[in-house]
Enzyme design. Structure first.
Site, PDB file in Angstrom:
ATOM      1  CG  ASP A 164      42.313  46.434  35.373  1.00 35.37           C
ATOM      2  OD1 ASP A 164      41.846  45.277  35.377  1.00 35.37           O
ATOM      3  OD2 ASP A 164      43.468  46.731  35.748  1.00 35.37           O
TER       4      ASP A 164
ATOM      5  CD  GLU B 275      39.405  43.944  38.212  1.00 32.44           C
ATOM      6  OE1 GLU B 275      39.934  42.850  38.408  1.00 32.44           O
ATOM      7  OE2 GLU B 275      40.055  45.006  38.232  1.00 32.44           O
TER       8      GLU B 275
END
Lengths: 646, 646
Positions: free
Chosen positions: A377, A406
């Site tokens: 993330d 990401e």
């Protein structure tokens, strides 16, 4: 000895060798370089490679192409980081031989030239064994004893065996090795090819208001597998903080029954290595991972380097966080926005080294529990150098671990994360819509050099991104965006709900309305209007056609109508050739003439070819000039395989 | 401290910084790079440079352009090798300030944010002096004492002086420096711009059969200078060997009065540091050099690293040469051709280090005698690494010394010699004839990246190369090839006899018939049909127009007729704009329409402009669409200056 040989302009090579290239097991890597020296001497060159943590080199010969450009290749057979370099040296015997063969029969002092050759053969005699030694001694005898007549000696020198032995045994007296040594991260196949399915475990239940569990999620595996997915990526599964917990649609205050956002990692029950109690136990998780594996899929976990205010680290390591002047801890923010439920870690803390190590421990914990894929993330908010260290640390022990970045961020840092070692990356695919968009973006991803280190994973949607075309384009848009993602990139994914064509956004944004980021969702997974069969077909075609499991073999073809994107992919040996036509307009029937150069698909120029429509099974005979008509309400895309060429 | 900042894709940069770029004194070097870090923090970057043999850096700020691309520049003011690198760091105060200005007035705990800012200002207080210190203390007082109201504090923060002081005094706590440090060879102007005239001293006499002398050569200087040349390059002036001496037209045996080839360097009277006795004494040479200097020209010497069999080194250092098995020394050869009058030096000799040093001594000898330009014969037959060492050795002491590589060789090694340090290089100009040839070749030389390190010197002809177009095209060809060489490249040259349109070749070759390589020539330098006035005009136009003294400002314009080459050069400020049209066909009148985008020459798009013909003095008003007619028997080229734009 004087240095003579220059080795430069090596390809593939990222940033002058400062960053590794990426390949998968079984790939053959062709390496080219300019190799030359002063004068006319003949040079030899080899490509050398070794495992990164192993001294021993293997080597294969390089051959000159044209204009001092050389080429060699090697096949990477093991899932491990591998180093490669080039070595080149002068071959005095071959140089002498070539000169001799160009001489004139009547040249004076030919005898002396012959002696020079003999002297060169004698230098390797000590290294020659058995048959080779005998052969060389015979050659010397003939060279020396044949009255030094020109023609018989030329005939002798033309014997390829002599050149072969001399090249093999000759000393590499002035060998030069290219620097820096270059690296290739050799991943397993899944690093390149895979169909991903994202879901929240908490929404896999069936009772409204009640959190789904790993047991519920396990029940959904057959359905996901039957759609043809390879990887199931789970939103974070850890305890969620209660302090400043967000409510539905990112409301500042949560109600008593709101689950909170899974990315607010950590609570009373533990942090990054704990399981949210409502989802089940660690054993339930293990069981779920096992079931996924048995069904032929892998689990990917979310790795979010951040904490809720209730994470155990906040109490145990307050110095790992940003302190404000009043001694409180700073939450994540992007002024004027604040994310009170999230504390970022402070990578500039005095004890930063310890944070790095702790992150590694977290990953190792999940690796022990069978997880080999991490979707990271927001990696662009943490130092690139940290990722470089972490990924190499993990992959030195577990080379099969895959990291997906990401990084919906600026292009340079997105690329830098891939250079630092991320196996795959999220992309701008979701925002690419016109033919021009795709032409430019795919050229960058497949032909600009970026393809050496950056592997795209095209997500049609994510829990954060519901693009306008999906909000507005209905079912046809869901089908075409799927085809584009799945066929342009060997790795692609959908976020659950896509199969149901969910398209309700918070107005004016790309955020899902009532997003399961903040609440539990219960869905009818067979709701009318779903496109599960279409997804299944797309994934089947992907898995049955090797051409679709590559990135750099993409080729766009000309179509007059800018609403129709026409492209193809083929294997290098032309044994598998796929053609795809997509109507980019989800609202109107579009038609176009197009042109597919027969030579580009291995047919004779101007020739015709038979294609089979992989959706309908119909067969057509096409010439280079084609005509296509695509109805978004019918089949918004053609997927064809070239079967025969005439 | 954790490392955050990434610096990459620096430009200009040759081979990842492994080779230097080249500039001349007074040039401003613009440097760009991708510079970024994780997160949202604001970063600062500077460009740093220093003399190569000096530790002390100067620096100038870099500014962000777009997409993490930064730019800075510095001007090189001294003729010396210079190193440059980039440094970047995080600016915590500017980051805090930017965040603060984006906050909401009603944000809770604004007080705490303000304290954070004060803390940051306090960190630099110790380094601040006098007025700055007072200013900062005032700011702290206002920040702390104004009831922490939002608007007044924002107003205070917007004061650019505050940001200026903080940026200047802020600690570069996480500074990252780009590696490797990069190098620029800063040459004097002559390295880039110059008109060269090649001649053999032995042919400057007036009595047939008698060798010309330096005294004769001196008499020719006014004529050469009046044609506008800057550099007089002399074929070797050393004693010539008698062993295996070549006769006229490369005959195997010389007659008793044949002078021998000057490249067979060395005889009884000495080697590379001696003067051929028939040409004069060392004093005569000094006198000649002085006369050239006084007339505004420089002398370039030929540096041929090879010996005749009679060179003193052959006796004194027999181990510096290639020995054959019978103990004899090997002559130069390229089988089946042998050059019996020349012994190459053996750079693989055990004592090779001594050879390198001796070569340096030779150069130093001539440098002491006022020679600062060397035209190096066949450098591609000696190790690139040797040249790299030698040129840097010389330039570290005499940075004004210029080396021209006579490397008519394969493209990669030709470029490698320039990367190794050669100031200029011979080129393939002589063999470029069609419009396509020029478009491709000039693109490579001026736009491909090669322009960073490779400076072409376009010779219309040399003592070795009389191209077919000159053999066949007569006077018109001599004029057009001169215009092409002189206007496409800021450095160019002719070999004597060109002004007389000498075009007799050995049939079927590019060799001059009765070449002065092997015999003494006596010429009438004012022979009817000469083009000395034309050369004079061309050189005058070159020296009067700054635009023609640059390489990379070349632009080709569209002309319908492929026999007409249309190009322009302009200064960056548009104050000097030259347009050139050349008829590439020496036999026929050619005419064409052409197009010169007005915007390309600083006029308004679609506008018109006045040009003056620098040959005839005529003035024309042109629009973008032009028409040109060129008669090879009249004026085969137009040379125009843009005077006014409408």
């Amino acid at each position: 000895m004087t240095k003579h040989i220059v080795i430069e302009s090596i390809w593939p090579c990222v940033d002058g060798g400062r960053s590794p290239i990426k390949r998968v097991v079984g790939d053959t890597i062709a390496v080219e370089a300019d190799i030359f020296r002063d004068g006319r001497e003949i040079i030899r060159a080899v490509l050398k490679w070794r495992k990164k943590w192993d001294e021993k080199y293997q080597e294969s010969p390089m051959v000159p192409l044209i204009n001092d450009r050389w080429r060699g290749e090697f096949t990477v057979t093991e899932n491990t980081r591998t180093m490669y370099t080039l070595e080149a040296w002068t071959d005095p015997f071959a140089s002498w031989r070539e000169d001799f063969l160009k001489r004139m029969p009547q040249e004076p002092r030919l005898e002396c030239e012959i002696k020079e050759g003999i002297r060169l053969i004698q230098t390797v005699l000590a290294r020659a064994k058995a048959a080779d030694k005998k052969f060389l001694n015979d050659v010397i005898k003939k060279l020396d004893g044949d009255g030094h007549r020109f023609e018989p000696i030329c005939a002798l020198l033309k014997d390829e065996r002599l050149l072969g032995i001399m090249t093999r045994l000759g000393e590499r007296a002035d060998a030069v090795t290219s620097t820096p040594e270059m690296e290739v991260i050799v991943d397993r196949e899944r690093a390149l090819v895979g169909a991903w399915y994202e879901m929240f475990v908490h929404s896999q239940g069936t009772v409204p208001g009640k959190m789904g569990t790993f047991a519920d999620a396990k029940k959904r595996l057959p359905d996901i597998r039957s759609m043809g997915f390879d990887v199931v990526y789970l939103a974070p599964i850890h305890p969620i903080g209660v302090t400043s917990r967000k409510g539905p649609n990112n409301a500042l205050k949560a109600g008593p029954n709101d689950p909170g956002c899974p990315w607010a990692v950590g609570g009373k029950k533990g942090g990054h290595t704990a399981i949210h109690p409502a989802l089940g136990t660690l054993e339930d998780f293990d069981d779920f991972v096992k079931a996924a594996k048995e069904s032929g899929m892998e689990i990917a976990l979310d790795f979010a380097v951040q904490c809720s205010p209730d994470h155990p680290w906040v109490k145990d390591h307050p110095d790992w966080f940003y302190k404000r002047p009043d001694g409180s801890i700073k939450c994540a923010e992007n002024p004027p926005n604040k994310y009170e439920d999230i504390y970022p870690l402070n990578f500039d803390a005095a004890d930063w080294r310890r944070i790095w190590v702790e992150m590694k421990e977290v990953l190792l914990f999940w690796i022990q529990h069978g997880v080999k894929i991490f979707r990271v993330d927001n990696p662009h908010n943490k130092p690139v150098y940290f990722w470089q260290w972490l990924i190499e640390e993990i992959q030195s022990e577990y080379p099969d671990v895959i990291f997906l970045a990401e990084a919906f961020t600026r292009p340079k840092i997105m690329k830098a994360l891939s250079k630092a070692g991320f196996t795959q990356s999220y992309t701008y695919f979701t925002w690419r819509q016109s033919k021009y968009d795709f032409a430019e973006y795919m050229k960058e991803l497949t032909q600009s050099g970026v393809q050496e280190y950056f592997r795209p994973n095209f997500f049609t949607n994510t829990h954060d991104v519901l693009s306008p075309i999906l909000q507005q384009g209905g079912r046809p848009a869901f089908k075409t965006r799927l085809v584009l993602a799945a066929f342009l990139s060997p790795s692609y994914g959908i976020y659950s709900g896509y199969e149901l064509c969910e398209n309700q956004a918070v107005p004016g944004t790309e955020e899902y309305l009532n997003s399961e980021k903040y609440e539990i969702k219960i869905r009818d997974w067979n709701k009318p209007g779903h496109i599960k069969d279409y997804i299944k077909m797309v994934n089947r075609i992907r898995s049955e056609n090797r051409a679709l499991q590559q990135l750099n073999n993409l080729k766009f073809f000309h179509a007059e109508n800018d609403q129709i994107l026409l492209f193809g992919k083929k294997t290098a040996d032309n044994s598998n050739i796929i053609l795809v036509a997509v109507n980019l307009d989800p609202f109107h029937v579009q038609e176009t003439s197009g042109f597919i150069p027969a030579g580009d698909i291995g047919a004779r120029p101007g020739g015709s070819f038979e294609v089979v429509d992989l959706i309908t099974g119909q067969r057509f005979t096409w010439t280079e000039k084609i005509f296509i008509k695509l109805d978004p309400q019918g089949e918004p895309a053609h997927i064809l395989r070239v079967e025969k060429k005439f």
